[in-house]
Enzyme design. Structure first.
Site, PDB file in Angstrom:
ATOM      1  N   PRO A  10       0.796  -1.227   0.000  1.00 43.59           N
ATOM      2  CG  PRO A  10      -0.079  -1.087   2.140  1.00 43.59           C
ATOM      3  CD  PRO A  10       0.553  -2.056   1.190  1.00 43.59           C
ATOM      4  CG  HIS A 100      11.061  -1.778   4.797  1.00 46.52           C
ATOM      5  ND1 HIS A 100       9.690  -1.784   4.688  1.00 46.52           N
ATOM      6  CD2 HIS A 100      11.389  -2.878   5.501  1.00 46.52           C
ATOM      7  CE1 HIS A 100       9.222  -2.856   5.329  1.00 46.52           C
ATOM      8  NE2 HIS A 100      10.235  -3.533   5.824  1.00 46.52           N
TER       9      HIS A 100
HETATM   10  C1  DQA Z   1       8.152   1.394   3.808  1.00 40.27           C
HETATM   11  C2  DQA Z   1       8.227   1.633   5.337  1.00 40.27           C
HETATM   12  C3  DQA Z   1       6.887   1.409   5.995  1.00 40.27           C
HETATM   13  O1  DQA Z   1       7.003   1.674   7.385  1.00 40.27           O
HETATM   14  C4  DQA Z   1       5.857   2.352   5.422  1.00 40.27           C
HETATM   15  O2  DQA Z   1       4.593   2.115   5.994  1.00 40.27           O
HETATM   16  C5  DQA Z   1       5.793   2.303   3.941  1.00 40.27           C
HETATM   17  C6  DQA Z   1       7.042   2.230   3.186  1.00 40.27           C
HETATM   18  C7  DQA Z   1       9.465   1.752   3.100  1.00 40.27           C
HETATM   19  O3  DQA Z   1       9.637   1.328   1.965  1.00 40.27           O
HETATM   20  O4  DQA Z   1      10.297   2.474   3.659  1.00 40.27           O
HETATM   21  O5  DQA Z   1       4.729   2.378   3.347  1.00 40.27           O
HETATM   22  O6  DQA Z   1       7.888   0.018   3.581  1.00 40.27           O
END
Ligand code: DQA
Length: 148
Positions: A10, A100
């Site tokens: 998302p 991430h």
């Molecule tokens: C994320 C980190 C998550 O905490 C956040 O909710 C995201 C993006 C990242 O790519 O840094 O939607 O996954």
């Protein structure tokens, strides 16, 4: 040809517009193009998907072993909440790398815990858009080791 699935959760469709100080200015289609170019260099096939829906991500994880050797998963906020995603990862035999853009451990405390981490082979966090190709190389290295 070996195939990898890159799955995005998302709000990752909002990259470029979304909190650029945290996530950078690169859009998801730009990341996808860089990943396809990298896949071509490495001689692998790549499928790149994004969904804002938990069930769609679970369906993609369950179906992945039919077509792919491994999954790179940026589950977005579901990382921190979704036991269902963790169970989906645990239910398949192919390796999953947690990805991430931001360093989740350097941010709000609710992002420090990953529900999915115990079901993944490893985590790449904090390298921005470059993390996608880093994760591809990590997956290729892991699959090569598995095969050796
Ligand atoms: C994320 C980190 C998550 O905490 C956040 O909710 C995201 C993006 C990242 O790519 O840094 O939607 O996954």
């Amino acid at each position: 040809m070996r195939s990898i699935l890159i799955l995005n959760g998302p709000n990752l469709n909002m990259l470029g517009k979304r909190e650029p100080a945290i996530y950078g200015a690169t859009t998801l289609p730009e990341i996808e193009a860089a990943c396809h170019a990298h896949a071509e260099r490495r001689g692998i096939a790549l499928t790149f998907l994004q969904s804002n829906h938990e069930g769609t991500l679970i369906d993609a994880i369950q179906a992945a072993p039919e077509a792919h050797a491994g999954i790179i998963l940026n589950a977005g906020a579901y990382t921190h909440t979704s036991i269902a995603l963790r169970d989906a990862i645990a239910s398949i035999a192919i390796p999953v790398i947690e990805l991430h853009l931001s360093n989740i451990h350097a941010r709000e405390s609710f992002r420090h815990h990953s529900m999915i981490a115990p079901a993944c082979i490893g985590q790449i966090s904090g390298f921005g858009a470059a993390g996608y190709t880093l994760a591809m190389d990590a997956m290729i290295g892991h699959l090569n080791e598995e095969q050796a």
